[in-house]
Design a protein around this motif. Structure first.
Motif, PDB file in Angstrom:
ATOM      1  N   ASP A  25       0.803  -1.153   0.029  1.00  0.00           N
ATOM      2  CA  ASP A  25      -0.051   0.190  -0.107  1.00  0.00           C
ATOM      3  C   ASP A  25       0.863   1.147   0.031  1.00  0.00           C
ATOM      4  O   ASP A  25       0.454   2.439  -0.371  1.00  0.00           O
TER       5      ASP A  25
ATOM      6  N   ARG B  55      -6.005   0.964 -10.672  1.00  0.00           N
ATOM      7  CA  ARG B  55      -6.484   1.978 -11.330  1.00  0.00           C
ATOM      8  C   ARG B  55      -5.964   1.496 -12.975  1.00  0.00           C
ATOM      9  O   ARG B  55      -6.434   1.952 -13.803  1.00  0.00           O
TER      10      ARG B  55
ATOM     11  N   VAL C 282      -3.646   0.348  -4.515  1.00  0.00           N
ATOM     12  CA  VAL C 282      -4.777   1.026  -5.522  1.00  0.00           C
ATOM     13  C   VAL C 282      -4.304   1.657  -7.030  1.00  0.00           C
ATOM     14  O   VAL C 282      -4.797   1.291  -7.935  1.00  0.00           O
TER      15      VAL C 282
END
Length: 280
Positions: A130, A154, A150
């Motif tokens: 992360d 994406r 993330v």
């Protein structure tokens, strides 16, 4: 009991592999010295000149001859099967890291690897992923995605999203979205199969891996075509191109790290790269 050992002075004096065999013998002696007799069911009251187990006790518990085991500790050039190494690892109560080190020194695959259900990642690795600002993920030997960040989701248009057990191979070969995302998908697919074969060459009989291979062979003609070619390459990274829905064609440099705390896992990072002249 396995066959009796064969050795010769010429073989033991031969330089190639001698340092590795010596290191293996020293490692076994060190581990043997810390194992208490009571921990393996032997009487604890026996008088001992040195701590730990005796060589003959290890040999008896592992089901091999004392001569053979002595030669192993002496670093002699003897032929030892993977199952004998596995028994020695069990008898000496080796940790996961010690067992991995033993089989690395022995230059063979652990026959018991992959038989147990996959374990969760050690605490802190998801937080590590992360904290990485570029797309990053962790995969195990079966290319199950155990952690991702993330930026990766994406880049991959939301994948793996809410999947309970995301697998990178199933995504590449069975998800139509991969055809639109990956630049030069055919070339990448060919290399991916060769990389996966290299990762699993000693573990194709592990239930999780064999089930995955069978499923891909049945569902993906492309995977089946390249799997039968027997090509093997290392997962060495390199340039990767993607068609991003918002940014267009983007390029990354893939960097792969082996994890010390989980030797069967890899951390993969995608670092932004500049397009080549001409937009290729």
């Amino acid at each position: 009991m396995d066959a009796e050992p064969r050795s010769s002075a010429a073989a033991s004096d031969h330089p190639p592999g001698q340092a590795r065999r010596r290191a293996l013998g020293e490692f076994l002696r060190s581990v043997r010295a810390r194992v208490t007799p009571s921990s393996v069911g032997l009487p604890a009251g026996l008088r001992r000149r040195t701590p730990g187990l005796r060589r003959e006790e290890v040999a008896q518990l592992a089901g091999i001859s004392i001569t053979w085991y002595t030669w192993i500790e002496q670093g002699r050039d003897v032929s030892v099967s993977a199952h004998v190494w596995a028994r020695l690892a069990d008898v000496l109560h080796m940790t996961r890291a010690e067992r991995h080190y033993l089989f690395e020194l022995a230059e063979c695959a652990d026959p018991d690897h992959g038989k147990e259900a996959p374990e969760e990642l050690p605490e802190g690795l998801q937080a590590c992923v992360d904290s990485i600002v570029v797309p990053a993920y962790i995969i195990d030997r079966a290319w199950n995605v155990l952690a991702r960040n993330v930026p990766l989701e994406r880049l991959f248009g939301g994948w793996p999203g809410g999947e309970a057990s995301p697998n990178l191979l199933r995504y590449i070969f069975l998800d139509p979205a991969a055809l639109d995302l990956v630049v030069d998908w055919e070339t990448r697919a060919r290399r991916v199969v060769a990389e996966f074969r290299a990762d699993t060459v000693a573990h194709t009989d592990a239930p999780q891996i064999s089930r995955l291979i069978d499923a891909l062979l049945a569902a993906s003609p492309t995977f089946a075509h390249w799997w039968t070619r027997q090509t093997v390459v290392e997962r060495e990274g390199g340039r990767r191109g993607f068609y991003h829905p918002d940014l267009g064609k983007v390029f990354y440099r893939q960097i792969t790290f082996n994890l010390a705390v989980r030797p069967d896992c890899k951390l993969v990072m995608l670092l932004e790269d500049e397009p080549t002249p001409g937009g290729r």
